[in-house]
Design an enzyme around this catalytic site. Sequence first.
Site, mmCIF file in Angstrom:
data_model
loop_
_atom_site.group_PDB
_atom_site.id
_atom_site.type_symbol
_atom_site.label_atom_id
_atom_site.label_comp_id
_atom_site.label_asym_id
_atom_site.label_seq_id
_atom_site.Cartn_x
_atom_site.Cartn_y
_atom_site.Cartn_z
ATOM 1 N N TYR A 164 0.437 -1.312 0.289
ATOM 2 C CA TYR A 164 0.031 -0.170 -0.230
ATOM 3 C C TYR A 164 1.017 1.365 0.148
ATOM 4 O O TYR A 164 0.210 1.765 0.149
ATOM 5 C CB TYR A 164 -1.209 -0.089 1.109
ATOM 6 C CG TYR A 164 -1.436 -0.824 0.686
ATOM 7 C CD1 TYR A 164 -2.996 -1.069 0.125
ATOM 8 C CD2 TYR A 164 -1.702 -2.380 2.208
ATOM 9 C CE1 TYR A 164 -4.197 -2.167 0.287
ATOM 10 C CE2 TYR A 164 -2.426 -3.393 1.285
ATOM 11 C CZ TYR A 164 -3.679 -3.338 1.223
ATOM 12 O OH TYR A 164 -4.898 -4.266 1.534
ATOM 13 N N HIS A 172 -4.748 6.122 -1.171
ATOM 14 C CA HIS A 172 -5.217 6.068 0.211
ATOM 15 C C HIS A 172 -4.154 6.630 1.761
ATOM 16 O O HIS A 172 -4.752 6.379 2.374
ATOM 17 C CB HIS A 172 -6.022 4.801 0.490
ATOM 18 C CG HIS A 172 -7.405 4.664 0.573
ATOM 19 N ND1 HIS A 172 -8.462 5.793 0.939
ATOM 20 C CD2 HIS A 172 -7.820 3.199 0.780
ATOM 21 C CE1 HIS A 172 -9.143 5.022 1.411
ATOM 22 N NE2 HIS A 172 -9.230 4.189 1.086
ATOM 23 N N PHE A 223 -5.715 -0.754 9.840
ATOM 24 C CA PHE A 223 -5.759 -1.691 8.394
ATOM 25 C C PHE A 223 -7.242 0.395 8.631
ATOM 26 O O PHE A 223 -7.460 0.186 9.367
ATOM 27 C CB PHE A 223 -7.355 -2.477 7.679
ATOM 28 C CG PHE A 223 -5.578 -2.766 6.753
ATOM 29 C CD1 PHE A 223 -5.089 -3.313 5.883
ATOM 30 C CD2 PHE A 223 -5.345 -4.284 7.675
ATOM 31 C CE1 PHE A 223 -4.217 -4.039 5.013
ATOM 32 C CE2 PHE A 223 -4.229 -5.008 7.288
ATOM 33 C CZ PHE A 223 -3.668 -4.453 6.068
ATOM 34 N N ASN A 228 -10.321 0.760 7.707
ATOM 35 C CA ASN A 228 -12.050 0.602 7.526
ATOM 36 C C ASN A 228 -11.919 0.565 9.086
ATOM 37 O O ASN A 228 -13.121 0.314 9.489
ATOM 38 C CB ASN A 228 -12.871 0.110 6.704
ATOM 39 C CG ASN A 228 -12.614 -0.585 5.487
ATOM 40 O OD1 ASN A 228 -12.524 1.136 4.628
ATOM 41 N ND2 ASN A 228 -13.164 -0.751 4.304
ATOM 42 N N ASP A 285 -7.063 11.367 2.876
ATOM 43 C CA ASP A 285 -6.915 11.144 1.565
ATOM 44 C C ASP A 285 -8.690 12.000 0.740
ATOM 45 O O ASP A 285 -9.346 10.734 2.271
ATOM 46 C CB ASP A 285 -6.668 9.837 0.093
ATOM 47 C CG ASP A 285 -7.506 8.979 1.019
ATOM 48 O OD1 ASP A 285 -8.590 7.983 -0.212
ATOM 49 O OD2 ASP A 285 -7.154 8.041 2.073
ATOM 50 N N ASN A 290 -14.722 5.640 4.442
ATOM 51 C CA ASN A 290 -14.751 4.952 5.403
ATOM 52 C C ASN A 290 -13.927 4.662 6.689
ATOM 53 O O ASN A 290 -14.335 4.301 7.372
ATOM 54 C CB ASN A 290 -14.345 3.811 4.444
ATOM 55 C CG ASN A 290 -15.548 2.768 3.529
ATOM 56 O OD1 ASN A 290 -16.721 3.491 3.629
ATOM 57 N ND2 ASN A 290 -15.042 2.323 2.504
#
Length: 189
Positions: free
Chosen positions: A16, A21, A65, A67, A92, A113
């Site tokens: 990532y 994100h 993470f 969410n 973001d 989220n």
Amino acid sequence: MEKYLIVGLGNPGDEYQGTRHNTGFMILDAFAKASNIVFDDRRYGFITQTAIKGRQVTLLKPTTFMNLSGNAVRYWLGKEKIPQRHLLVCVDDIALPLGHFRLKANGSNGGHNGLGNIQQLIGHNYARLRMGVGNEFPRGRQVEWVLGRYSDDELKTLQPAIDTAVEIIRSFVLAGIDITMNQFNKLGR
């Protein structure tokens, strides 16, 4: 001593790194580099601390993470006994063009989220710095867009906004959200 929690949202893991994100992580990395501090892997996230003119500042990059970011935020607010009004979340935002930003004292999650999970666990009353990542994706391809990596040209466009975000964090800690919004939102375009 007044305490502050600055959170950068993103996803942990090399796969990532450099994605849209993870812009929140990029902001905190820039702040840590400018402050000559390094992150430690602690409970629910990568943590580092510094002081700005007698105020303790904790930086958090959640490892829960995106969410589930609210778990890390709630834990570190409680552990460090930081009032929610001293929380700033960097995130973001596809609703803003690349390199544009908007600082808000509170509000909705805007469909994000990570912010949604934080609000579910602690409510709406915390500051957030939304960093524009653009939205040049075909309908239905939002996930691919935000999990896609920045190009070199995009990073050149984004870098001045990240540099400004470092200044925004300092101002938030020293002057508060209202003065910081008045000073910086006009620069966000």
